[in-house]
Scaffold this motif. Structure first.
Motif, PDB file in Angstrom:
ATOM      1  N   PHE A  12       0.891  -1.174   0.000  1.00 26.02           N
ATOM      2  CA  PHE A  12       0.000   0.000   0.000  1.00 26.02           C
ATOM      3  C   PHE A  12       0.922   1.215   0.000  1.00 26.02           C
ATOM      4  O   PHE A  12       1.974   1.194   0.658  1.00 26.02           O
ATOM      5  CB  PHE A  12      -0.843   0.092   1.279  1.00 26.02           C
ATOM      6  CG  PHE A  12      -1.847  -1.004   1.509  1.00 26.02           C
ATOM      7  CD1 PHE A  12      -2.268  -1.851   0.503  1.00 26.02           C
ATOM      8  CD2 PHE A  12      -2.398  -1.155   2.793  1.00 26.02           C
ATOM      9  CE1 PHE A  12      -3.208  -2.849   0.761  1.00 26.02           C
ATOM     10  CE2 PHE A  12      -3.341  -2.146   3.050  1.00 26.02           C
ATOM     11  CZ  PHE A  12      -3.749  -2.992   2.038  1.00 26.02           C
ATOM     12  N   ARG A  25      -4.001 -14.011   2.133  1.00 19.59           N
ATOM     13  CA  ARG A  25      -4.633 -12.895   2.855  1.00 19.59           C
ATOM     14  C   ARG A  25      -4.165 -11.561   2.298  1.00 19.59           C
ATOM     15  O   ARG A  25      -3.085 -11.474   1.711  1.00 19.59           O
ATOM     16  CB  ARG A  25      -4.355 -12.981   4.360  1.00 19.59           C
ATOM     17  CG  ARG A  25      -2.911 -12.816   4.763  1.00 19.59           C
ATOM     18  CD  ARG A  25      -2.725 -12.940   6.256  1.00 19.59           C
ATOM     19  NE  ARG A  25      -3.346 -11.831   6.979  1.00 19.59           N
ATOM     20  CZ  ARG A  25      -3.112 -11.557   8.263  1.00 19.59           C
ATOM     21  NH1 ARG A  25      -2.296 -12.348   8.949  1.00 19.59           N
ATOM     22  NH2 ARG A  25      -3.696 -10.541   8.852  1.00 19.59           N
ATOM     23  N   VAL A  26      -5.006 -10.536   2.493  1.00 23.46           N
ATOM     24  CA  VAL A  26      -4.624  -9.200   2.039  1.00 23.46           C
ATOM     25  C   VAL A  26      -3.908  -8.508   3.173  1.00 23.46           C
ATOM     26  O   VAL A  26      -4.517  -7.796   3.989  1.00 23.46           O
ATOM     27  CB  VAL A  26      -5.849  -8.380   1.559  1.00 23.46           C
ATOM     28  CG1 VAL A  26      -5.398  -7.005   1.088  1.00 23.46           C
ATOM     29  CG2 VAL A  26      -6.572  -9.112   0.440  1.00 23.46           C
ATOM     30  N   LYS A  27      -2.617  -8.786   3.272  1.00 23.10           N
ATOM     31  CA  LYS A  27      -1.768  -8.129   4.261  1.00 23.10           C
ATOM     32  C   LYS A  27      -0.513  -7.709   3.518  1.00 23.10           C
ATOM     33  O   LYS A  27       0.015  -8.480   2.710  1.00 23.10           O
ATOM     34  CB  LYS A  27      -1.426  -9.105   5.383  1.00 23.10           C
ATOM     35  CG  LYS A  27      -0.649  -8.465   6.511  1.00 23.10           C
ATOM     36  CD  LYS A  27      -0.379  -9.477   7.597  1.00 23.10           C
ATOM     37  CE  LYS A  27       0.421  -8.837   8.706  1.00 23.10           C
ATOM     38  NZ  LYS A  27       0.958  -9.852   9.604  1.00 23.10           N
ATOM     39  N   VAL A  28      -0.093  -6.486   3.758  1.00 20.38           N
ATOM     40  CA  VAL A  28       1.083  -5.974   3.047  1.00 20.38           C
ATOM     41  C   VAL A  28       2.123  -5.477   4.046  1.00 20.38           C
ATOM     42  O   VAL A  28       1.763  -5.113   5.168  1.00 20.38           O
ATOM     43  CB  VAL A  28       0.680  -4.807   2.105  1.00 20.38           C
ATOM     44  CG1 VAL A  28      -0.140  -5.309   0.956  1.00 20.38           C
ATOM     45  CG2 VAL A  28      -0.029  -3.684   2.849  1.00 20.38           C
ATOM     46  N   PRO A  29       3.399  -5.449   3.669  1.00 17.67           N
ATOM     47  CA  PRO A  29       3.939  -5.848   2.382  1.00 17.67           C
ATOM     48  C   PRO A  29       3.971  -7.361   2.242  1.00 17.67           C
ATOM     49  O   PRO A  29       4.051  -8.089   3.229  1.00 17.67           O
ATOM     50  CB  PRO A  29       5.360  -5.280   2.420  1.00 17.67           C
ATOM     51  CG  PRO A  29       5.724  -5.290   3.879  1.00 17.67           C
ATOM     52  CD  PRO A  29       4.457  -4.972   4.607  1.00 17.67           C
ATOM     53  N   GLU A  67       5.618 -10.187   6.121  1.00 19.86           N
ATOM     54  CA  GLU A  67       6.481  -9.628   7.184  1.00 19.86           C
ATOM     55  C   GLU A  67       7.646  -8.815   6.606  1.00 19.86           C
ATOM     56  O   GLU A  67       8.571  -9.364   6.002  1.00 19.86           O
ATOM     57  CB  GLU A  67       7.025 -10.709   8.131  1.00 19.86           C
ATOM     58  CG  GLU A  67       5.973 -11.296   9.050  1.00 19.86           C
ATOM     59  CD  GLU A  67       5.279 -10.236   9.896  1.00 19.86           C
ATOM     60  OE1 GLU A  67       5.943  -9.323  10.433  1.00 19.86           O
ATOM     61  OE2 GLU A  67       4.043 -10.295   9.999  1.00 19.86           O
ATOM     62  N   SER A  68       7.565  -7.511   6.842  1.00 21.05           N
ATOM     63  CA  SER A  68       8.568  -6.594   6.293  1.00 21.05           C
ATOM     64  C   SER A  68       9.995  -6.984   6.682  1.00 21.05           C
ATOM     65  O   SER A  68      10.903  -6.941   5.845  1.00 21.05           O
ATOM     66  CB  SER A  68       8.266  -5.158   6.739  1.00 21.05           C
ATOM     67  OG  SER A  68       8.147  -5.085   8.143  1.00 21.05           O
ATOM     68  N   CYS A  83       1.493   2.700   3.729  1.00 21.18           N
ATOM     69  CA  CYS A  83       1.717   1.761   4.841  1.00 21.18           C
ATOM     70  C   CYS A  83       3.172   1.868   5.310  1.00 21.18           C
ATOM     71  O   CYS A  83       4.098   1.714   4.502  1.00 21.18           O
ATOM     72  CB  CYS A  83       1.389   0.346   4.356  1.00 21.18           C
ATOM     73  SG  CYS A  83       2.186  -0.959   5.293  1.00 21.18           S
ATOM     74  N   PRO A  84       3.401   2.150   6.600  1.00 27.61           N
ATOM     75  CA  PRO A  84       4.785   2.354   7.071  1.00 27.61           C
ATOM     76  C   PRO A  84       5.683   1.137   6.865  1.00 27.61           C
ATOM     77  O   PRO A  84       6.872   1.281   6.578  1.00 27.61           O
ATOM     78  CB  PRO A  84       4.635   2.667   8.564  1.00 27.61           C
ATOM     79  CG  PRO A  84       3.205   2.462   8.909  1.00 27.61           C
ATOM     80  CD  PRO A  84       2.404   2.351   7.655  1.00 27.61           C
ATOM     81  N   PHE A  85       5.121  -0.075   6.975  1.00 24.80           N
ATOM     82  CA  PHE A  85       5.931  -1.290   6.772  1.00 24.80           C
ATOM     83  C   PHE A  85       6.334  -1.407   5.293  1.00 24.80           C
ATOM     84  O   PHE A  85       7.429  -1.869   4.973  1.00 24.80           O
ATOM     85  CB  PHE A  85       5.141  -2.534   7.209  1.00 24.80           C
ATOM     86  CG  PHE A  85       4.643  -2.434   8.633  1.00 24.80           C
ATOM     87  CD1 PHE A  85       5.493  -2.690   9.694  1.00 24.80           C
ATOM     88  CD2 PHE A  85       3.335  -2.040   8.906  1.00 24.80           C
ATOM     89  CE1 PHE A  85       5.042  -2.583  10.997  1.00 24.80           C
ATOM     90  CE2 PHE A  85       2.879  -1.922  10.199  1.00 24.80           C
ATOM     91  CZ  PHE A  85       3.731  -2.193  11.254  1.00 24.80           C
TER      92      PHE A  85
HETATM   93  N1  LIG Z   1       4.231  -7.153  11.032  1.00 23.13           N
HETATM   94  C1  LIG Z   1       3.807  -6.814   9.700  1.00 23.13           C
HETATM   95  C2  LIG Z   1       2.752  -5.723   9.792  1.00 23.13           C
HETATM   96  C3  LIG Z   1       2.111  -5.423   8.432  1.00 23.13           C
HETATM   97  C4  LIG Z   1       0.791  -4.696   8.575  1.00 23.13           C
HETATM   98  O1  LIG Z   1       0.235  -4.533   9.677  1.00 23.13           O
HETATM   99  N2  LIG Z   1       0.279  -4.232   7.441  1.00 23.13           N
HETATM  100  C5  LIG Z   1      -1.010  -3.620   7.415  1.00 23.13           C
HETATM  101  C6  LIG Z   1      -1.005  -2.392   6.516  1.00 23.13           C
HETATM  102  S1  LIG Z   1       0.007  -1.096   7.178  1.00 23.13           S
HETATM  103  C7  LIG Z   1      -1.996  -4.597   6.825  1.00 23.13           C
HETATM  104  O2  LIG Z   1      -1.772  -5.145   5.768  1.00 23.13           O
HETATM  105  N3  LIG Z   1      -3.080  -4.865   7.548  1.00 23.13           N
HETATM  106  C8  LIG Z   1      -4.095  -5.774   7.075  1.00 23.13           C
HETATM  107  C9  LIG Z   1      -4.115  -7.037   7.883  1.00 23.13           C
HETATM  108  O3  LIG Z   1      -3.295  -7.212   8.805  1.00 23.13           O
HETATM  109  O4  LIG Z   1      -4.968  -7.868   7.599  1.00 23.13           O
HETATM  110  C10 LIG Z   1       5.020  -6.379   8.873  1.00 23.13           C
HETATM  111  O5  LIG Z   1       6.028  -5.925   9.467  1.00 23.13           O
HETATM  112  O6  LIG Z   1       4.999  -6.541   7.646  1.00 23.13           O
END
Ligand SMILES: N[C@@H](CCC(=O)N[C@@H](CS)C(=O)NCC(=O)O)C(=O)O
Length: 121
Positions: A47, A88-92, A107-108, A50-52
């Protein structure tokens, strides 16, 4: 309201990322071309604010890795690919095409460690 604050914070982080842009690694043209060929097998789902994701994008900049980026927030097709492929929709999330399949790395910190190990500066 929470969404607005999150977007505003994202824009502030993007601004500071731009101001304090990391120094890029310099390589010979041959070496850089070889790396860019390898990058064709990698895609970063992310995204914009998104800080990560910004942390990973800074690593890409620092290691001079012009990788394909897909925005899973604004691009519904990319979001769907991530959801179906990664689970899943989790980024990065880094999509890695390997000889015998595809790996989806979340996981960044893991992504950064992988990039630093594969493309040392
Ligand atoms: N621990 C993860 C945190 C990533 C995270 O929280 N990403 C958020 C966006 S800033 C996200 O995708 N959230 C959606 C979710 O967790 O389902 C990392 O370091 O990559």
């Amino acid at each position: 309201m929470v969404g607005f604050i999150r977007r505003a914070l994202g824009e502030i982080i993007i601004f500071f990322d731009w101001v304090f842009s990391p120094h890029k690694v310099e390589r010979s043209e041959t070496e850089q071309n070889q790396i860019e060929q390898q990058l064709e097998a990698l895609t970063l789902y992310q995204f914009r604010g998104c800080p990560f994701c910004i942390k990973v994008r800074r690593t890409l900049k620092r290691l001079s890795l012009p990788m394909q980026l897909k925005d899973a927030m604004s691009d519904p097709e990319a979001r769907n690919e991530l959801d179906i492929g990664g689970g899943r929709v989790k980024v990065p999330c880094l999509r890695i095409e390997e000889g015998n399949g595809v790996r989806w790395m979340y996981e960044s910190n893991d992504i950064i460690a992988y990039l630093e190990q594969r493309f040392p500066s």
